[in-house]
Design a protein around this motif. Structure first.
Motif, short mmCIF file in Angstrom:
data_model
loop_
_atom_site.label_atom_id
_atom_site.label_comp_id
_atom_site.label_asym_id
_atom_site.label_seq_id
_atom_site.Cartn_x
_atom_site.Cartn_y
_atom_site.Cartn_z
N ARG A 62 35.92 44.57 49.47
CA ARG A 62 34.80 44.94 48.75
C ARG A 62 33.71 46.03 50.14
O ARG A 62 34.22 44.71 51.22
CB ARG A 62 34.40 44.52 48.22
N LEU A 155 40.48 47.28 40.95
CA LEU A 155 39.27 47.56 40.95
C LEU A 155 38.92 48.73 41.56
O LEU A 155 38.84 48.93 43.10
CB LEU A 155 38.62 46.13 41.41
N ILE A 158 32.18 47.82 42.20
CA ILE A 158 31.63 46.04 41.34
C ILE A 158 29.74 46.50 41.74
O ILE A 158 29.65 47.74 42.14
CB ILE A 158 31.57 45.00 42.67
N ARG A 172 32.67 43.82 37.46
CA ARG A 172 33.83 44.31 37.50
C ARG A 172 34.36 45.67 36.87
O ARG A 172 34.68 45.03 35.84
CB ARG A 172 35.31 43.23 37.77
N LEU A 359 31.93 38.92 38.13
CA LEU A 359 31.99 37.87 39.39
C LEU A 359 31.45 36.33 39.23
O LEU A 359 30.34 36.17 38.28
CB LEU A 359 30.60 38.88 40.76
#
Length: 507
Positions: A62, A155, A158, A172, A359
């Motif tokens: 991320r 993914l 986010i 997500r 999350l």
């Protein structure tokens, strides 16, 4: 073997590559005064992806961003998608404690910031890249790399959206969800490869991000503006030759409130996606500006579940259930009859078309129902009409605000004993924030002090516009505040109005 360019893309890199083959010299993106063709877009994605790898970013990692609408932010979105990393764009209005909470929730170890927001990450113990400085991942600094082979359920981002009981929560969002946004909204707006899409909302918001994907899906041009200005909006769309506009209900109201001009129709915009527009403004807007306004239901957590297609719209209605989705109106878990209000619950039959939840929560099972918290009515024939919000969420100027979060901050003020925060109607569509407070004994009411204190911890859009002082709050038998009573009471003659004072929020 060469890839089949006629195959349906299953990820954002596949979609970018497909358009680069089909329309290499057509403008894909315009931002910061920079025009990027589809061929160049592919190169920027590959180059940024390679440089991110060179800086140690791996698949699935991320990477956050805190920036206005700059080319560097667009490059980060592209580069992360290219190598299978997950971009985490943050709202620039968040204060340092909210930024820290978001970074911790998302498990972020690296963040790209524009210089004006670097103070918000002062306490972050990971890697901070400041745009414009040395040793920062940059598109064009590397010859590029081949994209990762991704699954549609991997993914892509986010996205943080305010919940109902505290700090913003990360949603997500897989590649498939973005692609379905592109497909669904492109169909609803009737987009073609010749369209020019103009969106001046921030790229950290699902609205602008999905506009980017809509342009990729339709092979059109996406122009990312810097901010909304009533005075300059039509000048800007004329200047760039926009054919499709993206507005919020409050923006529609502000444009209608501006003085009429002989240039109101001197533009090429034919249609605008404008959720939450008050029904009474839809036809007057079309008559004055020559622009058809399109509504629908979608959220960061879902997709375009309810919408319309060209030639089949009704003013005041979100539309009908789109292909690939299901929607039911329920009361206490039981479906209600057409014409009766209830909560909208939705699900998809397309793998990955909705988010993978928040999350910290388990990933929902395929086909799970999603409770939207919105109160709607399904009328005979399948048309859905929005009524109001059920949960304690306030919708203001395109942002979801947690009433509980605002209450938690106001309650820390030394003069405030108890507080309830709730929405009241705004004259610019959507809601305004109102707070009803009980003062501590011996304390005087100083609303400017309360707001000065609050804006240290809250983004400007979450600050209350209205504040009432009362002796007691209406409570249920179990001690819960009856906010429906407060909403019905609304703004009174003794209510303090921020916009009629000298207070100015910091932005």
């Amino acid at each position: 073997m060469p890839r089949d360019t006629h195959a349906v893309p299953r990820s954002l890199p596949e979609l970018i590559r497909k358009r680069a083959v089909e329309r290499p010299e057509h403008p894909a993106l315009v931002v910061d005064g920079i025009t990027v063709t589809y061929r160049e877009l592919r190169h920027r994605a590959a180059s940024m992806g390679a440089d991110l790898r060179n800086h140690g970013v791996s698949r699935g990692e991320r990477v956050a961003a805190l920036s206005g609408n700059r080319i560097e932010l667009a490059d980060l979105v592209l580069g992360c998608a290219w190598i299978g990393a997950v971009v985490v764009p943050l709202n620039t209005a968040l204060r340092a404690d909210s930024v820290a909470s978001a970074l911790e929730q998302a498990g972020v170890q690296r963040i790209l910031v524009s210089p004006e927001y670097s103070v918000a990450v002062t306490g972050f113990d990971g890697t901070v890249w400041v745009m414009g400085e040395q040793y920062v991942p940059t598109a064009g600094s590397h010859p590029g790399c081949e994209p990762e082979t991704l699954d549609p359920l991997d993914l892509a981002a986010i996205l943080f959206t305010s919940g109902t009981t505290g700090l913003p929560r990360g949603v997500r969002c897989p590649h498939a969800q973005f692609l379905q946004w592109g497909k669904g909204v492109s169909a609803s707006l009737g987009l073609t490869a010749d369209d020019v899409l103009y969106n001046c909302l921030p790229l950290f918001h699902t609205n602008a991000l999905n506009t980017f994907v809509q342009s990729l899906w339709s092979g059109s041009t996406f122009v990312l503006g810097q901010h909304f200005s009533v005075r300059n909006h039509w000048h800007e769309v004329r200047r760039i030759g926009a054919t499709v506009d993206y507005l919020l209900g409050a923006m529609v109201a502000m444009l209608m409130n501006a003085d009429p001009s002989s240039q109101d129709r001197e533009h090429s915009v034919r249609v605008a996606l404008a959720p939450a527009t008050p029904t009474h403004l839809i036809e007057p807007f079309a008559q004055r500006f020559g622009v058809e306004l399109v509504d629908g239901f979608g959220s960061t957590e879902t997709n375009l579940v309810i919408g319309t297609l060209p030639g089949n719209r009704r003013a005041g209605y979100m539309g009908m259930v789109m292909s690939g989705y299901e929607a039911v109106v329920v009361d206490n878990g039981t479906a209600v009859a057409d014409g009766e209000p209830g909560e909208l619950v939705v699900r998809t039959t397309v793998a990955g078309a909705c988010s993978q939840g928040y999350l910290g929560d388990p990933i929902p099972e395929p086909g799970s129902w999603i409770h939207t918290g919105d109160r709607v009515i399904r009328e005979e024939g399948g048309w859905f009409r929005f009524v109001d919000r059920i949960k304690d969420v306030i919708r203001r100027r395109g942002e979801n605000i947690s009433g509980a979060e605002v209450e938690a901050v106001l309650a820390l003020h030394p003069s405030v004993s108890q507080v309830a925060v709730f929405p009241v109607p705004s004259d610019l569509a959507e809601d305004d924030v109102m707070a009803t407070v009980i003062l501590r004994p011996g304390r005087d009411f100083d609303p400017t002090s309360i707001l000065d204190f609050s804006q240290i911890h809250l983004p400007y859009f979450a600050l209350p516009r209205y504040i009432d002082v009362v002796e007691s709050l209406p409570l249920t038998e179990t001690g819960k505040v009856q906010k429906a009573v407060l909403r019905a009471r609304g703004v009174g003659s003794q209510t303090w109005d921020c916009e009629k004072s000298e207070f100015r929020a910091r932005r």
